[in-house]
Design a protein around this motif. Sequence first.
Motif, short mmCIF file in Angstrom:
data_model
loop_
_atom_site.label_atom_id
_atom_site.label_comp_id
_atom_site.label_asym_id
_atom_site.label_seq_id
_atom_site.Cartn_x
_atom_site.Cartn_y
_atom_site.Cartn_z
N TYR A 225 17.61 39.31 97.23
CA TYR A 225 16.34 39.94 96.86
C TYR A 225 15.18 38.98 97.11
O TYR A 225 14.12 39.38 97.61
CB TYR A 225 16.40 40.35 95.38
CG TYR A 225 15.29 41.29 94.98
CD1 TYR A 225 15.36 42.64 95.29
CD2 TYR A 225 14.17 40.83 94.30
CE1 TYR A 225 14.35 43.52 94.93
CE2 TYR A 225 13.15 41.69 93.93
CZ TYR A 225 13.25 43.03 94.25
OH TYR A 225 12.24 43.89 93.90
N GLN B 126 8.23 50.80 96.41
CA GLN B 126 8.93 50.03 95.37
C GLN B 126 10.22 50.74 94.95
O GLN B 126 11.25 50.08 94.75
CB GLN B 126 8.03 49.86 94.12
CG GLN B 126 6.79 49.01 94.35
CD GLN B 126 7.09 47.50 94.34
OE1 GLN B 126 8.24 47.08 94.36
NE2 GLN B 126 6.03 46.69 94.34
N PHE C 10 18.70 48.05 97.39
CA PHE C 10 19.58 47.00 96.86
C PHE C 10 20.77 47.61 96.09
O PHE C 10 21.85 47.03 96.08
CB PHE C 10 18.78 46.03 95.99
CG PHE C 10 18.11 44.97 96.82
CD1 PHE C 10 18.78 43.80 97.14
CD2 PHE C 10 16.83 45.16 97.33
CE1 PHE C 10 18.17 42.83 97.95
CE2 PHE C 10 16.23 44.21 98.13
CZ PHE C 10 16.90 43.04 98.45
N VAL C 11 20.56 48.75 95.49
CA VAL C 11 21.69 49.47 94.89
C VAL C 11 22.68 49.87 95.98
O VAL C 11 23.90 49.73 95.82
CB VAL C 11 21.19 50.71 94.11
CG1 VAL C 11 22.37 51.56 93.64
CG2 VAL C 11 20.34 50.29 92.93
N PRO D 28 6.81 42.48 95.64
CA PRO D 28 7.88 43.38 95.17
C PRO D 28 8.08 43.28 93.67
O PRO D 28 7.93 42.20 93.09
CB PRO D 28 9.12 42.90 95.92
CG PRO D 28 8.80 41.51 96.35
CD PRO D 28 7.32 41.42 96.50
N SER E 19 13.21 40.94 99.98
CA SER E 19 12.48 42.02 99.29
C SER E 19 11.07 42.21 99.85
O SER E 19 10.62 43.35 100.02
CB SER E 19 12.43 41.73 97.79
OG SER E 19 11.81 40.49 97.56
N SER E 20 10.38 41.10 100.14
CA SER E 20 9.01 41.22 100.65
C SER E 20 8.98 41.91 102.02
O SER E 20 8.15 42.79 102.27
CB SER E 20 8.37 39.84 100.78
OG SER E 20 8.25 39.26 99.51
N LEU F 142 9.90 45.60 101.50
CA LEU F 142 8.80 46.34 100.88
C LEU F 142 7.70 46.60 101.91
O LEU F 142 7.14 47.71 101.98
CB LEU F 142 8.24 45.55 99.70
CG LEU F 142 7.08 46.20 98.95
CD1 LEU F 142 7.50 47.51 98.29
CD2 LEU F 142 6.50 45.26 97.89
N GLY F 143 7.41 45.58 102.72
CA GLY F 143 6.41 45.74 103.77
C GLY F 143 6.82 46.83 104.76
O GLY F 143 6.01 47.67 105.17
N GLU G 87 -0.23 45.50 103.81
CA GLU G 87 1.09 45.93 103.35
C GLU G 87 2.05 44.74 103.19
O GLU G 87 2.87 44.73 102.29
CB GLU G 87 1.69 46.94 104.34
CG GLU G 87 1.13 48.34 104.24
CD GLU G 87 -0.20 48.50 104.96
OE1 GLU G 87 -0.75 47.47 105.45
OE2 GLU G 87 -0.71 49.63 105.06
N ILE H 237 24.76 46.97 97.22
CA ILE H 237 25.88 46.67 96.32
C ILE H 237 27.01 47.68 96.55
O ILE H 237 28.18 47.31 96.64
CB ILE H 237 25.41 46.72 94.85
CG1 ILE H 237 24.38 45.62 94.61
CG2 ILE H 237 26.58 46.57 93.89
CD1 ILE H 237 23.59 45.79 93.33
N LEU I 5 12.71 50.16 97.59
CA LEU I 5 13.19 48.77 97.56
C LEU I 5 14.31 48.61 96.53
O LEU I 5 15.34 47.96 96.81
CB LEU I 5 12.02 47.84 97.23
CG LEU I 5 12.34 46.35 97.22
CD1 LEU I 5 12.74 45.86 98.60
CD2 LEU I 5 11.14 45.54 96.71
N GLN I 6 14.12 49.18 95.35
CA GLN I 6 15.18 49.11 94.33
C GLN I 6 16.42 49.86 94.81
O GLN I 6 17.55 49.39 94.63
CB GLN I 6 14.68 49.74 93.01
CG GLN I 6 13.50 49.03 92.37
CD GLN I 6 13.88 47.67 91.77
OE1 GLN I 6 14.99 47.49 91.30
NE2 GLN I 6 12.95 46.73 91.81
N MET J 243 6.38 50.22 103.17
CA MET J 243 4.96 50.59 103.06
C MET J 243 4.38 50.99 104.41
O MET J 243 3.54 51.89 104.50
CB MET J 243 4.17 49.42 102.45
CG MET J 243 4.42 49.25 100.95
SD MET J 243 3.44 47.98 100.18
CE MET J 243 1.81 48.70 100.23
#
Lengths: 203, 183
Positions: free
Chosen positions: B17, B40, B47-48, A63, B21-22, B25-26, A58, B51, B43-44, B29
């Motif tokens: 990011y 994913q 970040f929204v 990303p 991000s990594s 994301l980890g 994982e 902001i 993750l997006q 998951m």
Amino acid sequence: MDKHLSKNESRLHELVQSKNYSELNSADQKFVLTMITQVDYELERHVIVTASTLFEDEEKAIPAPLLIPQKSSGVLLRSMPIYQSLLAVAATVIFMLLVFPIHTENGSLVTKTEYIVKTDTVEIEKEIYKYDTIYQTVEKPIYIKQDVIVESNSNPCVSPIQEAPRLLQSSQTMRFTDLTEQLTDTKGTSLKDDNLSSLIVEF
Amino acid sequence: MSRLIRSNDNRALTELYARYSSKLLGFFMKMFKGDVAKSQDFLQDIFVRIIEKKHLFDTDKRFYSWVFTIASNMCKTEFRKPFLMSISNDDIEHENLMVSDDNLSDKKSFKRLLKQKVHRLDYNHKAVFILRFNEKFSLKEIADITETSVGTVKSRLFYATKKITKELQEYNPKNDSNLFKIN
């Protein structure tokens, strides 16, 4: 819900997280054995150590590129904190109350009362007009009818109801003086002087 | 960095990011059983949210912890949906096959079984377990992220580990002892 740990539980968990059983000193080993067996300790330790490398796949995930959302250009589309929104709503409500004040129930009643008073004044004036009208419309046709009756009297025909006057003809009149005097004489005979009357009393 | 975050500078967002991000994301998951597509999306989405909620960031605290607080809350909301909490029959059958075919001494087999046990934990235990043993946060940081006390974090960690170990114990024929005689 999990209960809070006792001192021994907390100490045991700290040891499991930090050291293998073989790395424990004799005092710690004795303490551990009062709580769990050596096998259990080693299995728990193995779980914790393995957990750190459990999700290697994982962590290798790449990303996707960031899609930056377009900035909202208008004021209406801009995000704002909740307290600012609440302040704006409160200010709007206060402004509306100042411009359009709320009518209470008492206020509306007063308005209605005034309206009734005005209506009454109008009605009084109407009554006066009605009174005048009565005077004007009163006519006396009765007098007219009487006039008609008067006109009918002027007719020479004698009414069957009304008798013709009977007049004595003085030329044919006879005078009976004695009889008249006797009839008109008011002087009578007393009872004691009347013989005939005495007979009646005796009878 | 915090000044850049407060400003509407896209460079700050790009930098954030690149840094986080990594890791995020980890984390997603791990929380969502390795579901890449969902992670994913999250993750997006996070970040929204960064902001949108940048005014809520306390500059006295670590930005890394604050980001994970948002991530943790997103996972918590997702875990409240009932279908995530239910375990399909396929998972259980697969688990039994693995146990019967493989030896626990095998490291790979043990890892697979342990991962399944972690995924079967409820949100509170799972989040604490992953934040502590995978993301390497301190107990205080985990308390901040999960918005609880350090004592609660310790307790959840203790019982999460105890539950996993107890379930793994059942598949170990060599061991007939009871775990944690303390209770």
